[in-house]
Structures are given as C-alpha cells and as structure tokens.
Design an enzyme around this catalytic site. Structure first.
Site, PDB file in Angstrom:
ATOM      1  N   HIS A  50     -26.135 -17.765  34.571  1.00 13.36           N
ATOM      2  CA  HIS A  50     -25.131 -18.162  33.593  1.00 13.36           C
ATOM      3  C   HIS A  50     -24.355 -19.373  34.119  1.00 13.36           C
ATOM      4  CE1 HIS A  50     -22.769 -15.270  36.146  1.00 13.36           C
ATOM      5  NE2 HIS A  50     -21.912 -16.274  36.097  1.00 13.36           N
TER       6      HIS A  50
HETATM    7  P1  TYD Z   1     -22.759 -10.109  35.744  1.00  9.09           P
HETATM    8  O1  TYD Z   1     -22.099 -11.305  35.120  1.00  9.09           O
HETATM    9  O2  TYD Z   1     -24.023  -9.629  35.117  1.00  9.09           O
HETATM   10  O3  TYD Z   1     -23.000 -10.373  37.295  1.00  9.09           O
HETATM   11  P2  TYD Z   1     -23.796 -11.588  37.989  1.00  9.09           P
HETATM   12  O4  TYD Z   1     -23.055 -12.843  37.665  1.00  9.09           O
HETATM   13  O5  TYD Z   1     -23.788 -11.297  39.451  1.00  9.09           O
HETATM   14  O6  TYD Z   1     -25.182 -11.617  37.430  1.00  9.09           O
HETATM   15  O7  TYD Z   1     -21.690  -8.926  35.784  1.00  9.09           O
HETATM   16  C1  TYD Z   1     -22.091  -7.575  35.872  1.00  9.09           C
HETATM   17  C2  TYD Z   1     -21.129  -6.736  35.043  1.00  9.09           C
HETATM   18  O8  TYD Z   1     -19.835  -6.764  35.613  1.00  9.09           O
HETATM   19  C3  TYD Z   1     -21.005  -7.231  33.619  1.00  9.09           C
HETATM   20  O9  TYD Z   1     -20.971  -6.084  32.775  1.00  9.09           O
HETATM   21  C4  TYD Z   1     -19.662  -7.914  33.589  1.00  9.09           C
HETATM   22  C5  TYD Z   1     -18.879  -7.170  34.647  1.00  9.09           C
HETATM   23  N1  TYD Z   1     -17.840  -7.956  35.323  1.00  9.09           N
HETATM   24  C6  TYD Z   1     -16.523  -7.575  35.233  1.00  9.09           C
HETATM   25  O10 TYD Z   1     -16.171  -6.580  34.566  1.00  9.09           O
HETATM   26  N2  TYD Z   1     -15.572  -8.292  35.886  1.00  9.09           N
HETATM   27  C7  TYD Z   1     -15.898  -9.380  36.644  1.00  9.09           C
HETATM   28  O11 TYD Z   1     -14.999 -10.019  37.236  1.00  9.09           O
HETATM   29  C8  TYD Z   1     -17.279  -9.777  36.722  1.00  9.09           C
HETATM   30  C9  TYD Z   1     -17.693 -10.976  37.532  1.00  9.09           C
HETATM   31  C10 TYD Z   1     -18.224  -9.037  36.054  1.00  9.09           C
END
Ligand code: TYD
Length: 137
Positions: A50
């Site tokens: 992302h």
């Molecule tokens: P995700 O964006 O998929 O992680 P990565 O960037 O490592 O691939 O995030 C995983 C889950 O955690 C998603 O449901 C969103 C949640 N999340 C939060 O609740 N708070 C946060 O600060 C972050 C970064 C993610």
C-alpha cells in the site's frame, strides 16, 4: 514530498548494552502520533502493499532483518533493514512492500498520524493512477 531516506540514530553503548532515543520533530521530521510494531512474520510472508496519501513514517528493524521494496512513482528500490540505529523514512505517495523477515524479526514503525484507513491506497492500479495525477501536477 514523494520520498524515502535513511535516518541514523545515536547509540549510547556501555557495558549494560545499547540505548537509542528518537524524539519526534527533532530526530525525525515529524511529530510522532502513533507507534506500531510487527512481529511473528513467518518465512515467505509479505506485508504492506500500500501507499499513504498523507502519512509520514519511519521504519526500524529492532531485531533480525527484513527487506522493503519501494516505488515512488518513478524509481523502484529494494533496501534491507537490519540495524536498530538506522530508520527508513517513507513519505506520502510511496508504495511499500515488506518481505524476507528473518525468524523473530521485529519491525517498529513511527507514524505521523493516528490510524486512518481512508489514508491508505491498497490497490496498485489505483496507486499508479492517483500517483500519476499527483506527480503530473
Ligand atoms: P495492514 O495494513 O494489513 O498491515 P501491513 O501494512 O503490515 O500489511 O494492517 C493489518 C491490520 O491492522 C488491518 O486490519 C489494519 C489494522 N491496523 C490498525 O488497526 N492500526 C494500525 O495502526 C495499523 C498499522 C493497522
């Protein structure tokens, strides 16, 4: 600002071990509103995929190592995070993918804003077209 860069943090070492401190707005170019960390990533698992529209972040690997693929709209780069005293600044509009986590790797992320799903661009196609509009400005 469409960029990435390395930040080196001071290490205070003595016979008891090492200590590094990071102050928002001083050691990194934004106030820290949120800290999150990622652990327990199995071999072969990739995360991220992302970009953000507004968010500034600094990524640090506190234990072990991992790699990050970065795309800023024009250049692609692959970097290794393996030093707790070295942070990777990732600004808005930079696509990132994290992979090759070593067993037990700990990724710490310092972020400029609270969690906001609306700030994410999770589709690479959407990123390319939104970023193109931004880069062409
Ligand atoms: P995700 O964006 O998929 O992680 P990565 O960037 O490592 O691939 O995030 C995983 C889950 O955690 C998603 O449901 C969103 C949640 N999340 C939060 O609740 N708070 C946060 O600060 C972050 C970064 C993610």
């Amino acid at each position: 600002m469409y960029q990435t860069g390395w930040m080196k943090f001071k290490v205070i070492s003595d016979s008891r071990g090492n200590l590094s401190a990071i102050e928002g707005g001083k050691d990194i170019p934004f106030s820290i509103k949120r800290v999150y960390y990622i652990t327990g990533v199995e071999s072969g698992v990739e995360r991220g995929f992302h970009a953000h529209r507004q968010l500034h972040q600094v990524l640090l690997c506190l234990h072990g190592s991992l790699k990050v693929r970065l795309f800023n709209g024009t250049q692609k780069e692959e970097v290794v995070l393996n030093d707790p005293a070295k942070g990777l600044y990732v600004g808005p509009w930079v696509w990132r993918e994290m992979y090759d986590f070593s067993p037990g790797a700990v990724l710490l992320v310092l972020a400029s804003a609270e969690y906001d799903e609306a700030d994410y661009i999770r589709s690479y196609e959407a990123y390319l077209s939104e970023a193109k509009a931004i880069f062409d400005e």
